[in-house]
Design a protein around this motif. Structure first.
Motif, PDB file in Angstrom:
ATOM      1  N   LEU A   1       6.558   3.786 -72.741  1.00 49.83           N
ATOM      2  CA  LEU A   1       6.099   4.720 -71.713  1.00 49.83           C
ATOM      3  C   LEU A   1       5.580   3.961 -70.494  1.00 49.83           C
ATOM      4  CD1 LEU A   1       5.124   7.506 -70.635  1.00 49.83           C
ATOM      5  CD2 LEU A   1       3.035   7.152 -71.984  1.00 49.83           C
ATOM      6  N   ILE A   2       4.724   2.977 -70.720  1.00 52.88           N
ATOM      7  CA  ILE A   2       4.126   2.236 -69.600  1.00 52.88           C
ATOM      8  C   ILE A   2       5.187   1.408 -68.885  1.00 52.88           C
ATOM      9  CG2 ILE A   2       2.509   0.374 -69.043  1.00 52.88           C
ATOM     10  CD1 ILE A   2       0.638   1.550 -71.167  1.00 52.88           C
ATOM     11  N   ALA A   3       6.094   0.800 -69.631  1.00 53.54           N
ATOM     12  CA  ALA A   3       7.173   0.030 -68.995  1.00 53.54           C
ATOM     13  C   ALA A   3       7.999   0.926 -68.084  1.00 53.54           C
ATOM     14  CB  ALA A   3       8.057  -0.612 -70.062  1.00 53.54           C
ATOM     15  N   GLY A   4       8.336   2.120 -68.558  1.00 52.99           N
ATOM     16  CA  GLY A   4       9.123   3.043 -67.744  1.00 52.99           C
ATOM     17  C   GLY A   4       8.386   3.501 -66.505  1.00 52.99           C
ATOM     18  N   MET A   5       7.088   3.763 -66.638  1.00 51.41           N
ATOM     19  CA  MET A   5       6.317   4.232 -65.493  1.00 51.41           C
ATOM     20  C   MET A   5       6.125   3.127 -64.460  1.00 51.41           C
ATOM     21  SD  MET A   5       3.515   6.857 -67.154  1.00 51.41           S
ATOM     22  CE  MET A   5       2.916   7.281 -65.516  1.00 51.41           C
ATOM     23  N   LEU A   6       5.956   1.878 -64.902  1.00 50.52           N
ATOM     24  CA  LEU A   6       5.849   0.775 -63.952  1.00 50.52           C
ATOM     25  C   LEU A   6       7.174   0.545 -63.234  1.00 50.52           C
ATOM     26  CD1 LEU A   6       3.659  -1.787 -65.943  1.00 50.52           C
ATOM     27  CD2 LEU A   6       2.992  -0.487 -63.917  1.00 50.52           C
ATOM     28  N   ALA A   7       8.285   0.691 -63.969  1.00 49.66           N
ATOM     29  CA  ALA A   7       9.595   0.542 -63.335  1.00 49.66           C
ATOM     30  C   ALA A   7       9.814   1.630 -62.289  1.00 49.66           C
ATOM     31  CB  ALA A   7      10.689   0.589 -64.399  1.00 49.66           C
ATOM     32  N   THR A   8       9.412   2.846 -62.605  1.00 44.91           N
ATOM     33  CA  THR A   8       9.538   3.952 -61.651  1.00 44.91           C
ATOM     34  C   THR A   8       8.675   3.708 -60.418  1.00 44.91           C
ATOM     35  OG1 THR A   8      10.017   5.520 -63.423  1.00 44.91           O
ATOM     36  CG2 THR A   8       9.236   6.437 -61.346  1.00 44.91           C
ATOM     37  N   ALA A   9       7.461   3.197 -60.635  1.00 45.11           N
ATOM     38  CA  ALA A   9       6.579   2.906 -59.513  1.00 45.11           C
ATOM     39  C   ALA A   9       7.174   1.828 -58.614  1.00 45.11           C
ATOM     40  CB  ALA A   9       5.209   2.470 -60.024  1.00 45.11           C
ATOM     41  N   ALA A  10       7.771   0.786 -59.226  1.00 40.33           N
ATOM     42  CA  ALA A  10       8.388  -0.275 -58.431  1.00 40.33           C
ATOM     43  C   ALA A  10       9.588   0.251 -57.653  1.00 40.33           C
ATOM     44  CB  ALA A  10       8.802  -1.426 -59.344  1.00 40.33           C
ATOM     45  N   GLU A  11      10.335   1.153 -58.264  1.00 33.83           N
ATOM     46  CA  GLU A  11      11.482   1.741 -57.574  1.00 33.83           C
ATOM     47  C   GLU A  11      11.041   2.624 -56.414  1.00 33.83           C
ATOM     48  OE1 GLU A  11      15.312   4.630 -58.642  1.00 33.83           O
ATOM     49  OE2 GLU A  11      14.125   3.709 -60.245  1.00 33.83           O
ATOM     50  N   ALA A  12       9.930   3.356 -56.605  1.00 40.98           N
ATOM     51  CA  ALA A  12       9.435   4.230 -55.547  1.00 40.98           C
ATOM     52  C   ALA A  12       8.847   3.427 -54.393  1.00 40.98           C
ATOM     53  CB  ALA A  12       8.385   5.179 -56.104  1.00 40.98           C
ATOM     54  N   GLY A  13       8.303   2.265 -54.713  1.00 41.29           N
ATOM     55  CA  GLY A  13       7.716   1.419 -53.682  1.00 41.29           C
ATOM     56  C   GLY A  13       6.241   1.676 -53.480  1.00 41.29           C
ATOM     57  N   ALA A  14       5.876   2.922 -53.230  1.00 41.55           N
ATOM     58  CA  ALA A  14       4.471   3.283 -53.016  1.00 41.55           C
ATOM     59  C   ALA A  14       4.132   4.511 -53.850  1.00 41.55           C
ATOM     60  CB  ALA A  14       4.194   3.555 -51.545  1.00 41.55           C
ATOM     61  N   VAL A  15       2.944   4.512 -54.445  1.00 43.37           N
ATOM     62  CA  VAL A  15       2.528   5.576 -55.364  1.00 43.37           C
ATOM     63  C   VAL A  15       1.057   5.881 -55.120  1.00 43.37           C
ATOM     64  CG1 VAL A  15       2.135   6.151 -57.795  1.00 43.37           C
ATOM     65  CG2 VAL A  15       4.184   4.882 -57.142  1.00 43.37           C
ATOM     66  N   GLU A  16       0.708   7.180 -55.171  1.00 48.92           N
ATOM     67  CA  GLU A  16      -0.706   7.561 -55.213  1.00 48.92           C
ATOM     68  C   GLU A  16      -1.108   7.467 -56.683  1.00 48.92           C
ATOM     69  OE1 GLU A  16      -4.178   8.496 -55.641  1.00 48.92           O
ATOM     70  OE2 GLU A  16      -3.116  10.307 -56.295  1.00 48.92           O
ATOM     71  N   VAL A  17      -1.832   6.436 -57.010  1.00 49.33           N
ATOM     72  CA  VAL A  17      -2.026   6.028 -58.400  1.00 49.33           C
ATOM     73  C   VAL A  17      -2.753   7.079 -59.225  1.00 49.33           C
ATOM     74  CG1 VAL A  17      -3.314   4.392 -59.840  1.00 49.33           C
ATOM     75  CG2 VAL A  17      -1.869   3.567 -57.983  1.00 49.33           C
ATOM     76  N   VAL A  18      -3.791   7.711 -58.689  1.00 51.44           N
ATOM     77  CA  VAL A  18      -4.629   8.597 -59.491  1.00 51.44           C
ATOM     78  C   VAL A  18      -3.814   9.762 -60.045  1.00 51.44           C
ATOM     79  CG1 VAL A  18      -6.667  10.081 -59.505  1.00 51.44           C
ATOM     80  CG2 VAL A  18      -6.686   7.949 -58.195  1.00 51.44           C
ATOM     81  N   ARG A  19      -3.073  10.455 -59.170  1.00 54.57           N
ATOM     82  CA  ARG A  19      -2.359  11.671 -59.591  1.00 54.57           C
ATOM     83  C   ARG A  19      -0.907  11.421 -59.974  1.00 54.57           C
ATOM     84  NH1 ARG A  19      -6.350  12.636 -56.363  1.00 54.57           N
ATOM     85  NH2 ARG A  19      -7.688  14.474 -56.697  1.00 54.57           N
ATOM     86  N   GLU A  20      -0.311  10.355 -59.478  1.00 53.49           N
ATOM     87  CA  GLU A  20       1.105  10.117 -59.743  1.00 53.49           C
ATOM     88  C   GLU A  20       1.346   9.067 -60.814  1.00 53.49           C
ATOM     89  OE1 GLU A  20       2.968   9.196 -56.007  1.00 53.49           O
ATOM     90  OE2 GLU A  20       2.368  11.090 -55.085  1.00 53.49           O
ATOM     91  N   PHE A  21       0.304   8.355 -61.213  1.00 52.66           N
ATOM     92  CA  PHE A  21       0.472   7.351 -62.268  1.00 52.66           C
ATOM     93  C   PHE A  21      -0.567   7.540 -63.378  1.00 52.66           C
ATOM     94  CE2 PHE A  21       0.163   3.424 -64.555  1.00 52.66           C
ATOM     95  CZ  PHE A  21       1.451   2.918 -64.562  1.00 52.66           C
ATOM     96  N   ALA A  22      -1.860   7.468 -63.047  1.00 51.56           N
ATOM     97  CA  ALA A  22      -2.894   7.493 -64.087  1.00 51.56           C
ATOM     98  C   ALA A  22      -2.938   8.825 -64.826  1.00 51.56           C
ATOM     99  CB  ALA A  22      -4.252   7.178 -63.476  1.00 51.56           C
ATOM    100  N   LEU A  23      -2.895   9.936 -64.097  1.00 51.15           N
ATOM    101  CA  LEU A  23      -2.914  11.255 -64.733  1.00 51.15           C
ATOM    102  C   LEU A  23      -1.682  11.470 -65.617  1.00 51.15           C
ATOM    103  CD1 LEU A  23      -3.802  14.186 -65.225  1.00 51.15           C
ATOM    104  CD2 LEU A  23      -2.958  14.757 -62.933  1.00 51.15           C
ATOM    105  N   PRO A  24      -0.454  11.220 -65.121  1.00 48.31           N
ATOM    106  CA  PRO A  24       0.703  11.371 -66.017  1.00 48.31           C
ATOM    107  C   PRO A  24       0.664  10.429 -67.218  1.00 48.31           C
ATOM    108  CG  PRO A  24       1.406  11.352 -63.722  1.00 48.31           C
ATOM    109  CD  PRO A  24      -0.045  10.984 -63.730  1.00 48.31           C
ATOM    110  N   LEU A  25       0.190   9.192 -67.011  1.00 49.08           N
ATOM    111  CA  LEU A  25       0.106   8.268 -68.139  1.00 49.08           C
ATOM    112  C   LEU A  25      -0.858   8.805 -69.192  1.00 49.08           C
ATOM    113  CD1 LEU A  25       0.536   5.639 -69.662  1.00 49.08           C
ATOM    114  CD2 LEU A  25      -1.142   4.550 -68.151  1.00 49.08           C
ATOM    115  N   GLN A  26      -2.024   9.272 -68.768  1.00 49.25           N
ATOM    116  CA  GLN A  26      -2.986   9.803 -69.732  1.00 49.25           C
ATOM    117  C   GLN A  26      -2.384  10.952 -70.533  1.00 49.25           C
ATOM    118  OE1 GLN A  26      -4.629  13.003 -69.600  1.00 49.25           O
ATOM    119  NE2 GLN A  26      -5.831  12.538 -71.449  1.00 49.25           N
ATOM    120  N   SER A  27      -1.733  11.892 -69.854  1.00 54.84           N
ATOM    121  CA  SER A  27      -1.209  13.077 -70.539  1.00 54.84           C
ATOM    122  C   SER A  27      -0.012  12.739 -71.423  1.00 54.84           C
ATOM    123  CB  SER A  27      -0.816  14.129 -69.498  1.00 54.84           C
ATOM    124  OG  SER A  27      -1.959  14.610 -68.819  1.00 54.84           O
TER     125      SER A  27
END
Length: 385
Positions: free
Chosen positions: A106-132
């Motif tokens: 899960l974390i590997a996929g989310m980091l890859a997606t973040a790198a592909e997107a280039g820029a991410v709002e971490v709180v709502r677009e990364f940390a919240l989805p990762l937690q859930s």
């Protein structure tokens, strides 16, 4: 730019002077116990400092936002011990190797997606989805369930204006719907809700309020704290390249770094206990049925226990922090939170990610009593392989 993480200690003066901050929250006087040894002793002494107090363990209390006692946290031994044993198997991470692999994926996929997107709002677009999404794995729920949970926002009880009865009702309806689903299927599934429909307490089936009480804690208890810890982790390593380089040279460092993140951050500042009898807390009188607060954040900066406690030391070796609590009520989800943070730190170290903070808005709490940063309202970062 770097993300400003205000790691100052608002409790240092009161901890040194007397070890207690005589505070008031919503008109209620609640002395805050500040010294490490005092906090730890109180956490073990459930006779003087009881958790058998529905709705009153959190500060502020939660009568307005939920209808059930959270289990097992709002009970004391021996009931607490027996209730905790019912759900403990879900949190025995060492006995769930598939969960460990799935969280890594899960974390590997989310980091890859973040790198592909280039820029991410971490709180709502990364940390919240990762937690859930990680919670769905923990509870053996289908992945699509997490997408609904993400829609609840950063806190299941609170919105921009604070605690909300409406948000509490959303969670209550959802949990009852899930238990209805599990019951209608004869509870033969292995997900969290189905297992609770089959569980027994002292020889009898659980009542619906007890089932909802377990689930209420699971969904509310670690949500905002995990989101804060994940956000602070990414901000720290994006802003401290020397620590990131050390991770890449020493993969085993991730475990120590994960413990140091939660010691310094202490996303849950404190938790309340109710005193069944009038008691004295280092010279501050607490009446019978009054509350005292165990301040984890202050204990984790106690100079008597931690060398240079104000510093983030990525390889700190002696780190008996209390960020996950202590005593019989220690956080049941601690091993899961540790898994998430350790895996995240391992992967940002091994991938060689280039991370940069683009903009940040810190989140503070405490009002007039104290002021400390517990995370971010927003954190925009760039990621690149």
């Amino acid at each position: 730019m770097s993300a400003h993480w205000d790691t100052s200690d608002p409790f240092a003066g009161a901890r040194e002077r007397g070890g207690v901050l005589d505070a008031e929250f919503s008109g209620e006087k609640i002395p805050m116990i500040l010294r490490y040894r005092d906090v730890r002793a109180a956490a073990h002494d459930y006779g003087r400092f009881s958790s058998d107090a529905p709705f009153r363990v959190p500060i502020p209390s939660e009568e307005r936002v939920r209808k059930v006692r959270q289990l097992p946290i709002e009970t004391d031994p021996p009931e607490h011990t027996e209730y905790r044993a019912i759900v403990q198997p879900f949190f025995n991470i060492s006995q769930r190797p598939r969960l460990v692999r799935d969280v890594g994926g899960l974390i590997a996929g989310m980091l890859a997606t973040a790198a592909e997107a280039g820029a991410v709002e971490v709180v709502r677009e990364f940390a919240l989805p990762l937690q859930s999404r990680a919670l769905a794995l923990l509870l053996r729920m289908p992945p699509e369930a997490a997408e609904e949970w993400i829609g609840w926002g950063l806190h299941v009880f609170a919105g921009p204006e604070g605690h909300s009865e409406e948000k509490g009702n959303v969670l209550d309806r959802y949990l009852n719907d899930q238990f209805d689903r599990a019951a209608s299927g004869n509870g033969d599934g292995e997900d969290f809700f189905s297992v609770l429909t089959r569980a027994r307490f002292r020889g009898r089936p659980l009542h619906r309020d007890e089932m909802v009480g377990f689930a209420n804690l699971v969904f509310a208890g670690g949500r905002d704290t995990v989101i804060a810890a994940v956000s602070l982790t990414l901000a720290h390593f994006a802003s401290h390249i020397e620590d990131l380089r050390r991770l890449r040279g020493d993969p085993l460092l991730a475990r120590r770094a994960a413990e140091e993140i939660v010691r310094v951050a202490s996303p849950l500042t404190m938790i309340a206990r109710v005193c069944p009898k009038a008691t004295d807390v280092r010279g501050v009188a607490v009446p019978a049925d009054g509350r005292a607060a165990l301040c984890w954040a202050s204990a984790n900066r106690d100079e008597a226990v931690f060398e240079s406690p104000e510093k983030f030391i990525v390889d700190r070796r002696h780190n008996p922090h209390l960020a996950y609590g202590a005593g019989p009520h220690r956080c049941i989800g601690a091993s899961h939170a540790r898994l998430l943070l350790r895996t995240l730190i391992e992967q940002i170290g091994s991938r060689g990610l280039k991370m940069k903070v683009l903009a940040s808005e810190p989140r503070h709490e405490g009002g007039d009593v104290y002021r400390r940063q517990t995370g971010y309202e927003s954190l925009r970062m760039s990621f690149a392989d």
